[in-house]
Motif scaffolding. Structure first.
Motif, mmCIF file in Angstrom:
data_model
loop_
_atom_site.group_PDB
_atom_site.id
_atom_site.type_symbol
_atom_site.label_atom_id
_atom_site.label_comp_id
_atom_site.label_asym_id
_atom_site.label_seq_id
_atom_site.Cartn_x
_atom_site.Cartn_y
_atom_site.Cartn_z
ATOM 1 N N ARG A 160 -5.130 36.673 2.524
ATOM 2 C CA ARG A 160 -4.843 37.249 1.246
ATOM 3 C C ARG A 160 -6.103 36.576 0.355
ATOM 4 O O ARG A 160 -5.574 35.768 -0.179
ATOM 5 N N PRO A 161 -7.047 37.536 -0.041
ATOM 6 C CA PRO A 161 -7.928 36.943 -0.858
ATOM 7 C C PRO A 161 -7.301 37.344 -2.315
ATOM 8 O O PRO A 161 -6.675 38.293 -2.534
ATOM 9 N N PRO A 162 -7.847 36.600 -3.405
ATOM 10 C CA PRO A 162 -7.565 36.930 -4.692
ATOM 11 C C PRO A 162 -8.747 37.928 -5.089
ATOM 12 O O PRO A 162 -9.291 38.493 -4.295
ATOM 13 N N THR A 163 -8.978 37.842 -6.292
ATOM 14 C CA THR A 163 -10.253 38.612 -6.889
ATOM 15 C C THR A 163 -11.639 38.082 -6.116
ATOM 16 O O THR A 163 -11.767 36.734 -6.173
ATOM 17 N N VAL A 164 -12.340 39.185 -5.825
ATOM 18 C CA VAL A 164 -13.559 38.587 -4.978
ATOM 19 C C VAL A 164 -14.749 39.050 -5.795
ATOM 20 O O VAL A 164 -14.891 40.264 -6.334
ATOM 21 N N TYR A 165 -15.763 38.339 -5.788
ATOM 22 C CA TYR A 165 -17.069 38.591 -6.382
ATOM 23 C C TYR A 165 -18.082 38.463 -5.603
ATOM 24 O O TYR A 165 -18.091 37.726 -4.865
ATOM 25 N N GLY A 166 -19.332 38.991 -6.133
ATOM 26 C CA GLY A 166 -20.580 38.616 -5.509
ATOM 27 C C GLY A 166 -21.516 39.767 -5.465
ATOM 28 O O GLY A 166 -21.077 41.033 -5.752
ATOM 29 N N PRO A 167 -22.763 39.702 -4.876
ATOM 30 C CA PRO A 167 -23.811 40.815 -4.467
ATOM 31 C C PRO A 167 -22.919 41.819 -3.917
ATOM 32 O O PRO A 167 -22.233 41.695 -2.928
ATOM 33 N N ARG A 168 -23.088 43.160 -4.400
ATOM 34 C CA ARG A 168 -22.631 44.488 -3.991
ATOM 35 C C ARG A 168 -21.352 44.689 -4.378
ATOM 36 O O ARG A 168 -20.950 45.932 -4.106
ATOM 37 N N VAL A 196 -10.357 33.013 -7.815
ATOM 38 C CA VAL A 196 -11.263 33.855 -7.433
ATOM 39 C C VAL A 196 -12.175 33.297 -6.392
ATOM 40 O O VAL A 196 -12.094 32.127 -5.992
ATOM 41 N N ILE A 197 -12.795 34.149 -5.660
ATOM 42 C CA ILE A 197 -13.699 33.435 -4.585
ATOM 43 C C ILE A 197 -15.014 34.679 -4.297
ATOM 44 O O ILE A 197 -15.110 35.684 -4.480
ATOM 45 N N HIS A 198 -16.064 33.922 -3.913
ATOM 46 C CA HIS A 198 -17.512 34.520 -3.677
ATOM 47 C C HIS A 198 -17.062 35.541 -2.329
ATOM 48 O O HIS A 198 -16.610 34.900 -1.409
ATOM 49 N N ALA A 199 -17.737 36.490 -2.152
ATOM 50 C CA ALA A 199 -17.705 37.171 -1.003
ATOM 51 C C ALA A 199 -18.164 36.462 0.131
ATOM 52 O O ALA A 199 -17.514 36.660 1.299
ATOM 53 N N ARG A 200 -19.297 35.643 -0.047
ATOM 54 C CA ARG A 200 -19.774 34.883 1.394
ATOM 55 C C ARG A 200 -18.845 33.786 1.712
ATOM 56 O O ARG A 200 -18.644 33.482 2.976
ATOM 57 N N ARG A 230 -10.240 33.966 -20.243
ATOM 58 C CA ARG A 230 -11.397 33.474 -21.072
ATOM 59 C C ARG A 230 -12.662 32.836 -20.161
ATOM 60 O O ARG A 230 -13.776 33.243 -20.752
ATOM 61 N N GLU A 231 -12.232 31.962 -19.553
ATOM 62 C CA GLU A 231 -13.409 30.869 -18.875
ATOM 63 C C GLU A 231 -13.992 31.901 -17.840
ATOM 64 O O GLU A 231 -15.349 31.821 -17.938
ATOM 65 N N LEU A 232 -13.461 32.799 -17.224
ATOM 66 C CA LEU A 232 -14.153 33.854 -16.398
ATOM 67 C C LEU A 232 -15.120 34.690 -17.103
ATOM 68 O O LEU A 232 -16.328 34.831 -16.688
ATOM 69 N N VAL A 233 -14.644 35.322 -18.188
ATOM 70 C CA VAL A 233 -15.498 36.506 -18.929
ATOM 71 C C VAL A 233 -16.698 35.431 -19.556
ATOM 72 O O VAL A 233 -17.958 36.040 -19.820
ATOM 73 N N GLU A 234 -16.354 34.360 -20.091
ATOM 74 C CA GLU A 234 -17.466 33.411 -20.738
ATOM 75 C C GLU A 234 -18.423 33.202 -19.653
ATOM 76 O O GLU A 234 -19.619 33.134 -19.946
ATOM 77 N N ALA A 235 -18.040 32.591 -18.266
ATOM 78 C CA ALA A 235 -19.064 32.438 -17.489
ATOM 79 C C ALA A 235 -19.934 33.653 -16.978
ATOM 80 O O ALA A 235 -21.023 33.329 -16.600
ATOM 81 N N ILE A 236 -19.107 34.995 -17.026
ATOM 82 C CA ILE A 236 -19.957 35.927 -16.730
ATOM 83 C C ILE A 236 -21.002 36.268 -17.954
ATOM 84 O O ILE A 236 -22.220 36.511 -17.556
ATOM 85 N N ILE A 312 -19.180 27.827 -2.756
ATOM 86 C CA ILE A 312 -19.820 28.190 -3.800
ATOM 87 C C ILE A 312 -19.106 28.119 -5.179
ATOM 88 O O ILE A 312 -18.062 28.755 -5.359
ATOM 89 N N ASP A 313 -19.664 27.207 -6.089
ATOM 90 C CA ASP A 313 -19.071 27.074 -7.340
ATOM 91 C C ASP A 313 -19.017 28.421 -8.154
ATOM 92 O O ASP A 313 -20.032 29.016 -8.092
ATOM 93 N N HIS A 314 -18.039 28.671 -8.879
ATOM 94 C CA HIS A 314 -17.978 29.829 -9.885
ATOM 95 C C HIS A 314 -19.093 30.105 -10.600
ATOM 96 O O HIS A 314 -19.754 31.194 -10.364
ATOM 97 N N GLN A 315 -19.744 29.257 -11.453
ATOM 98 C CA GLN A 315 -21.105 29.443 -12.278
ATOM 99 C C GLN A 315 -22.315 29.935 -11.137
ATOM 100 O O GLN A 315 -23.019 30.888 -11.448
ATOM 101 N N SER A 316 -22.583 28.959 -10.263
ATOM 102 C CA SER A 316 -23.500 29.428 -9.389
ATOM 103 C C SER A 316 -23.430 30.772 -8.828
ATOM 104 O O SER A 316 -24.315 31.673 -8.531
ATOM 105 N N GLY A 317 -22.055 31.057 -8.208
ATOM 106 C CA GLY A 317 -21.987 32.414 -7.655
ATOM 107 C C GLY A 317 -22.060 33.528 -8.721
ATOM 108 O O GLY A 317 -22.623 34.629 -8.266
ATOM 109 N N LEU A 318 -21.535 33.371 -9.750
ATOM 110 C CA LEU A 318 -21.774 34.421 -10.878
ATOM 111 C C LEU A 318 -23.240 34.540 -11.441
ATOM 112 O O LEU A 318 -23.603 35.894 -11.339
ATOM 113 N N ASP A 319 -24.068 33.561 -11.363
ATOM 114 C CA ASP A 319 -25.200 33.575 -11.954
ATOM 115 C C ASP A 319 -25.995 34.414 -10.579
ATOM 116 O O ASP A 319 -26.833 35.258 -10.917
#
Length: 331
Positions: A160-168, A196-200, A230-236, A312-319
């Motif tokens: 069961r993953p939470p919100t997933v982000y990453g390329p694609r 949250v978790i990076h897709a890789r 707030r922290e998520l959208v600021e990191a984005i 993968i830390d959040h900021q590096s993954g979002l970058d």
């Protein structure tokens, strides 16, 4: 190993295909659209079986000789409750039962969702031992899919993953696009807590979940660090600014959308989509998800049983994600 994947051309599925192939597995994907498969994997498309989850001949071909089945195909938006259950529950039940008959020794890894377990209150993280409490038709349909897998007789593991982000990714792409303007709305309270978790990282978690100590177990797969909305959208915002060569030190304007406005807006967009015969994630059914205090979970059990950790830390993954959107004309 020979691996059969449904949903392999999707966002998470494509990362899983790449992870499996990097370790030398033979990967076979159930593919509805061969042209999409070629677009997603332009250099070396995986072996594919053309068909749908309703096509028994295609499913049998994919299951033949499979050591592991990863079932990712599903929907996150639907025109009705019935459509959610038809795809996320009934089709899962059919595939799992077929796997139990055609490949009874295969490991069946079902990619569910934190939505199947439900939200928690702020300051807590959900564990696998807690009772299920989904708050949307999507979450209830994914939980029904889990029940179908458990009842099928095939050796299974549920992740069961939470919100997933990453390329694609196409869902959070909307938030990245809004970040260009420096104004970011959030549903409900900006202190909502999120896992949250990076897709890789998720792809690596799914591979780990097919290991020898995970049979007939349910796991959450997430990065251990919790973010507020707030922290998520600021990191984005920082990621988008850097990807566009702009000043990333400024803070965006985070605009909380009150609960009453959120529910009203979701009712309007949902009704408009129904009239147009389209599916949308922005429907009244999603109000309880968007407005929950926290969508957080613990990766401890999966780490204990497999040694997996999110790397993968959040900021590096979002970058990285913002750079990918920029390179592909989305930003």
């Amino acid at each position: 190993m020979r691996v059969f994947i449904t949903g392999g051309t999707g966002f998470v599925g494509s990362h899983l295909v790449e992870t499996l192939r990097a370790r030398g597995d033979e990967v076979v994907c159930l593919v509805r659209d061969p042209a999409k498969c070629a677009r997603v994997f332009p250099d070396r498309p995986p072996l594919s079986v053309v068909g749908t989850l309703a096509d028994d001949a295609a499913l049998r071909e994919g299951l033949r000789g499979a050591d592991i089945v990863f079932h990712l195909a599903g929907i996150i938006a639907a025109r009705s409750r019935a459509e959610y259950f038809t795809v996320n529950a009934d089709a899962t039940r059919h595939l799992a039962a077929l796997a139990a008959r055609e490949a009874p020794a295969t490991r069946f890894v079902y990619v569910s969702s934190l939505a199947a377990a439900g939200p928690v209150t702020r300051g807590r993280v959900r564990t696998e031992a807690e009772p299920h409490a989904p708050v949307s038709d999507y979450g209830r349909s994914k939980l029904a899919g889990e029940d179908a897998v458990r009842e099928s007789g095939v050796p299974w593991t549920i992740v069961r993953p939470p919100t997933v982000y990453g390329p694609r990714d196409t869902e959070l792409a909307r938030v990245f696009s809004l970040a260009r303007w420096g104004v970011l709305p959030v549903f409900g309270a900006p202190h909502q807590e999120l896992s949250v978790i990076h897709a890789r990282d998720l792809a690596a978690a799914l591979v780990a979940a097919a290991g020898p100590r995970t049979r007939d177990r349910v796991y959450f797969a997430t990065h251990p660090s919790i973010l507020t909305a707030r922290e998520l959208v600021e990191a984005i915002y920082r990621a988008v600014a850097r990807a566009r060569g702009r000043d990333a030190s400024k803070r965006p304007a985070v605009v909380p959308l009150p609960a009453w406005f959120t529910r009203a807006a979701l009712a309007v967009t949902g009704a408009a989509a129904r009239l147009a015969g389209r599916s949308t994630v922005l429907s009244s059914d999603k109000g309880n998800e968007f407005l929950a205090e926290a969508w957080t979970c613990s990766p401890e059990a999966l780490g204990r049983d497999t040694g997996w950790t999110a790397g993968i830390d959040h900021q590096s993954g979002l970058d990285e994600t913002a750079r990918w959107y920029r390179e592909h004309g989305i930003l």
